[in-house]
Design a protein around this motif. Structure first.
Motif, mmCIF file in Angstrom:
data_model
loop_
_atom_site.group_PDB
_atom_site.id
_atom_site.type_symbol
_atom_site.label_atom_id
_atom_site.label_comp_id
_atom_site.label_asym_id
_atom_site.label_seq_id
_atom_site.Cartn_x
_atom_site.Cartn_y
_atom_site.Cartn_z
ATOM 1 N N ILE A 1 31.168 43.998 -2.681
ATOM 2 C CA ILE A 1 31.676 45.303 -2.806
ATOM 3 C C ILE A 1 31.773 45.378 -4.562
ATOM 4 C CG2 ILE A 1 34.345 44.095 -3.444
ATOM 5 C CD1 ILE A 1 34.751 47.892 -2.194
ATOM 6 N N ARG A 2 31.438 46.220 -5.886
ATOM 7 C CA ARG A 2 30.678 46.792 -6.805
ATOM 8 C C ARG A 2 31.510 47.920 -7.746
ATOM 9 N NH1 ARG A 2 24.247 46.242 -8.984
ATOM 10 N NH2 ARG A 2 25.646 46.434 -11.057
ATOM 11 N N ASP A 3 32.386 47.833 -8.318
ATOM 12 C CA ASP A 3 32.611 48.867 -9.176
ATOM 13 C C ASP A 3 31.963 50.009 -9.453
ATOM 14 O OD1 ASP A 3 33.425 50.483 -11.302
ATOM 15 O OD2 ASP A 3 35.020 49.065 -12.196
ATOM 16 N N PRO A 4 32.117 51.153 -8.518
ATOM 17 C CA PRO A 4 31.285 52.522 -8.649
ATOM 18 C C PRO A 4 31.384 52.942 -9.985
ATOM 19 C CG PRO A 4 33.375 53.306 -8.603
ATOM 20 C CD PRO A 4 33.552 51.395 -8.239
ATOM 21 N N ARG A 5 31.402 52.481 -10.840
ATOM 22 C CA ARG A 5 30.831 52.892 -12.808
ATOM 23 C C ARG A 5 29.751 52.007 -12.572
ATOM 24 N NH1 ARG A 5 36.925 52.234 -14.502
ATOM 25 N NH2 ARG A 5 36.355 50.840 -12.916
ATOM 26 N N ASN A 6 29.181 51.283 -12.128
ATOM 27 C CA ASN A 6 27.881 50.277 -12.403
ATOM 28 C C ASN A 6 27.084 50.180 -11.012
ATOM 29 O OD1 ASN A 6 28.475 48.737 -14.494
ATOM 30 N ND2 ASN A 6 29.397 47.097 -13.582
ATOM 31 N N GLN B 1 32.628 51.188 1.842
ATOM 32 C CA GLN B 1 33.591 50.174 1.340
ATOM 33 C C GLN B 1 34.723 50.181 2.140
ATOM 34 O OE1 GLN B 1 36.241 49.722 -0.555
ATOM 35 N NE2 GLN B 1 36.802 52.033 -0.964
ATOM 36 N N LYS B 2 35.149 50.413 2.688
ATOM 37 C CA LYS B 2 36.506 50.971 3.502
ATOM 38 C C LYS B 2 36.409 50.098 5.034
ATOM 39 C CE LYS B 2 40.126 54.147 0.927
ATOM 40 N NZ LYS B 2 40.926 52.826 0.537
ATOM 41 N N SER B 3 35.658 51.260 5.262
ATOM 42 C CA SER B 3 35.322 50.345 6.738
ATOM 43 C C SER B 3 34.741 48.967 6.727
ATOM 44 C CB SER B 3 33.345 50.974 7.061
ATOM 45 O OG SER B 3 32.773 50.431 6.883
ATOM 46 N N TRP B 4 34.242 48.058 5.420
ATOM 47 C CA TRP B 4 34.575 46.655 6.231
ATOM 48 C C TRP B 4 35.047 45.745 5.562
ATOM 49 C CZ3 TRP B 4 30.588 44.328 8.582
ATOM 50 C CH2 TRP B 4 29.687 45.027 8.888
ATOM 51 N N ILE B 5 36.191 47.059 4.359
ATOM 52 C CA ILE B 5 37.409 45.976 4.277
ATOM 53 C C ILE B 5 38.235 46.122 5.362
ATOM 54 C CG2 ILE B 5 39.167 46.629 2.247
ATOM 55 C CD1 ILE B 5 37.579 46.712 0.144
ATOM 56 N N PHE C 1 36.669 41.016 13.515
ATOM 57 C CA PHE C 1 36.061 39.658 13.510
ATOM 58 C C PHE C 1 36.098 39.318 12.063
ATOM 59 C CE2 PHE C 1 32.317 43.112 13.118
ATOM 60 C CZ PHE C 1 31.863 43.024 11.959
ATOM 61 N N PRO C 2 36.382 38.150 11.432
ATOM 62 C CA PRO C 2 36.584 38.164 9.936
ATOM 63 C C PRO C 2 35.379 38.497 8.407
ATOM 64 C CG PRO C 2 36.352 35.924 11.469
ATOM 65 C CD PRO C 2 36.033 37.284 11.916
ATOM 66 N N VAL C 3 35.769 39.148 7.922
ATOM 67 C CA VAL C 3 35.105 39.244 6.913
ATOM 68 C C VAL C 3 35.773 38.472 5.433
ATOM 69 C CG1 VAL C 3 34.606 41.358 5.344
ATOM 70 C CG2 VAL C 3 34.551 41.578 7.931
ATOM 71 N N LEU C 4 34.198 38.470 4.892
ATOM 72 C CA LEU C 4 35.079 38.155 3.655
ATOM 73 C C LEU C 4 34.466 39.127 2.774
ATOM 74 C CD1 LEU C 4 35.692 35.616 1.370
ATOM 75 C CD2 LEU C 4 33.193 34.698 1.918
ATOM 76 N N ILE C 5 35.680 39.087 2.017
ATOM 77 C CA ILE C 5 35.062 40.149 0.807
ATOM 78 C C ILE C 5 35.314 39.525 -0.869
ATOM 79 C CG2 ILE C 5 36.558 42.709 -0.601
ATOM 80 C CD1 ILE C 5 35.671 42.620 2.393
ATOM 81 N N ILE C 6 34.171 39.897 -1.489
ATOM 82 C CA ILE C 6 33.629 39.022 -2.718
ATOM 83 C C ILE C 6 33.071 40.638 -3.607
ATOM 84 C CG2 ILE C 6 32.259 38.618 -3.710
ATOM 85 C CD1 ILE C 6 31.332 36.665 -1.231
ATOM 86 N N LYS C 7 33.986 40.310 -4.343
ATOM 87 C CA LYS C 7 33.466 40.998 -5.444
ATOM 88 C C LYS C 7 32.227 41.280 -6.328
ATOM 89 C CE LYS C 7 37.981 43.672 -7.310
ATOM 90 N NZ LYS C 7 38.693 43.624 -8.091
#
Length: 197
Positions: free
Chosen positions: A22-27, A76-80, A85-91
């Motif tokens: 996931i990334r800051d929407p401003r970037n 992003q909400k759909s994955w978070i 199943f397991p999801v690794l969320i990375i900024k």
């Protein structure tokens, strides 16, 4: 991670896990502006809010594929919020600032979801990180091109660089205050939930 006419994109029958960056929407807006060769930032912001946004891959007048993107928020909400199943969320920002640690977490996640008991090879990790750094990838694109780079909207023979700004994509230095205010309003709740300041 969606369902279209009762067909789910993926589920626990065919997916052990997922890694979502996931990334800051401003970037994100600057990347969309560049990669999709938008006329202006307003058009890029509309792209980010489009719930019907998709990409059609076409070559020689044949459709080769379809990718549903939806809006930045829905994507992003759909994955978070996924519970299948397991999801690794990375900024993305953590990946830039703590590359070795985050990449090690990725490998550990893959090992865990695949029941792999292999030990981490620190030298291999360092070598991988060197060969896949932004600068290395940008140089490689300049030499060999990059298949996901799109053609310029005006000059159809020129490709827009895929590896554009990388770590230099800093909304605080690039975007004007009015646009930042607009993005902050559109994604206010998400920015707070994701702890983007």
């Amino acid at each position: 991670l969606c369902k279209i006419e009762n067909s789910i994109f993926t589920d626990q029958q065919n997916t052990l896990g997922a890694i979502y960056i996931i990334r800051d929407p401003r970037n994100v807006i600057n990347s969309i502006f560049n990669h999709f060769d938008k006329k202006n930032y307003q058009e890029a912001l509309e792209f980010m809010q489009d719930e019907k946004r998709c990409l059609l891959h076409k070559e020689n007048n044949r459709y080769l594929g379809f990718v549903s993107l939806f809006s930045w928020k829905t994507h992003q909400k759909s994955w978070i919020n996924n519970k299948l199943f397991p999801v690794l969320i990375i900024k993305y920002e953590d990946l830039l600032n703590y590359t070795y640690v985050v990449f090690t977490d990725v490998i550990k996640f893959i090992y865990k979801t695949t029941n792999n008991s292999q030990r981490l090879d620190k030298e291999k990790i360092k070598k991988t990180l060197r060969s896949t750094s932004f600068d290395a990838l940008k140089k490689n694109e300049m030499k060999r091109g990059f298949s996901e780079a799109v053609f310029d909207r005006v000059d159809k023979n020129k490709k827009v660089p895929f590896f554009n700004l990388g770590p230099k994509n800093n909304w605080k230095k690039i975007l004007d205050k009015d646009l930042v205010k607009k993005i902050d309003e559109v994604f206010e709740k998400d920015l707070k939930e994701l702890n983007y300041k």
